[in-house]
Design a protein around this motif. Structure first.
Motif, mmCIF file in Angstrom:
data_model
loop_
_atom_site.group_PDB
_atom_site.id
_atom_site.type_symbol
_atom_site.label_atom_id
_atom_site.label_comp_id
_atom_site.label_asym_id
_atom_site.label_seq_id
_atom_site.Cartn_x
_atom_site.Cartn_y
_atom_site.Cartn_z
ATOM 1 N N UNK A 1 46.199 41.733 43.993
ATOM 2 C CA UNK A 1 45.091 42.107 44.796
ATOM 3 C C UNK A 1 45.458 44.049 44.605
ATOM 4 N N UNK A 2 46.879 43.882 44.878
ATOM 5 C CA UNK A 2 47.025 45.322 44.546
ATOM 6 C C UNK A 2 47.532 45.756 43.036
ATOM 7 N N UNK A 3 47.788 44.589 42.097
ATOM 8 C CA UNK A 3 47.509 45.611 40.945
ATOM 9 C C UNK A 3 46.550 45.377 39.880
ATOM 10 N N UNK A 4 45.326 44.758 41.091
ATOM 11 C CA UNK A 4 44.114 45.264 40.248
ATOM 12 C C UNK A 4 43.840 46.047 40.595
ATOM 13 N N UNK A 5 43.937 47.141 41.998
ATOM 14 C CA UNK A 5 43.616 48.082 42.667
ATOM 15 C C UNK A 5 44.503 49.782 42.026
ATOM 16 N N UNK A 6 45.316 48.814 41.482
ATOM 17 C CA UNK A 6 45.940 50.045 40.678
ATOM 18 C C UNK A 6 46.346 50.271 39.896
ATOM 19 N N UNK A 7 45.935 49.334 39.010
ATOM 20 C CA UNK A 7 46.169 48.919 37.060
ATOM 21 C C UNK A 7 47.396 49.100 37.068
ATOM 22 N N UNK A 8 48.261 48.292 37.108
ATOM 23 C CA UNK A 8 49.635 48.246 37.901
ATOM 24 C C UNK A 8 50.085 47.145 37.156
#
Length: 138
Positions: free
Chosen positions: A107-114
Motif C-alpha cells: 500500500x505504501x509503495x503504491x501511494x508513494x510510487x516507490x
C-alpha cells in the motif's frame, strides 16, 4: 511494487540486492535508499545510494521498520527505490508478521510510487501463500 528476494542463507541474495541497488541508482532520476543491519555493504553499493544502518536508529521489528520506511517516503518525495537487506535480522520474529508487513508495504509503495525490495532468508514454502498475491519474487 514490493519485490521479495527469497532464499536460504548462502544462495546469493545479497549479491543480487547489491546489483539491484546499483542498477536502480543508474536508472533512477531520484534517490535510492539501501537499509541494512550493520555496515557491511558500504564498499559494495555505489556511493550515490543512501545507505542506512538500522542499528544506528535502534530499529527492530516490523512496526518500527515500517514506520522508518514510511518516514523515508514522507520526507523525500523523490525516493524511487528502497532496498532492505537482512529483513529477518532487523525483524527477529521472522515469518510471523511478514504477511501483514508486506501488505502494508505494498500500500505504501503504491501511494508513494516507490519500489521496495526485501531480502528474505527463507524458502518460498515457509512463507504465507497470501504473499504471492501482493509481491513479486525474484
Amino acid at each position: 511494487m514490493v519485490t521479495l528476494l527469497i532464499g536460504k542463507k548462502g544462495t546469493g541474495k545479497t549479491k543480487k540486492l547489491i546489483a539491484l541497488a546499483n542498477e536502480a541508482v543508474a536508472a533512477s532520476a531520484g534517490n535510492v535508499v539501501v537499509i541494512e543491519k550493520g555496515a557491511k555493504l558500504t564498499y559494495d553499493v555505489t556511493h550515490k545510494a543512501r545507505l542506512i544502518d538500522t542499528e544506528q536508529y535502534l530499529i527492530e521489528g516490523y512496526d518500527m521498520l515500517f514506520g522508518f520506511i514510511s518516514g523515508i517516503c514522507a520526507g523525500n518525495y523523490d525516493v524511487t527505490d528502497i532496498l532492505v537487506d537482512s529483513t529477518f535480522k532487523i525483524c527477529p520474529t521472522g515469518v510471523d508478521g511478514v504477511e501483514t508487513f508486506t501488505k502494508k508495504l505494498q500500500e505504501l509503495s503504491e501511494a508513494s510510487s516507490t519500489n521496495i525490495v526485501l531480502l528474505i532468508s527463507a524458502e518460498e514454502s515457509e512463507l504465507p501463500e497470501s504473499i504471492n498475491a501482493v509481491c513479486q519474487k525474484v
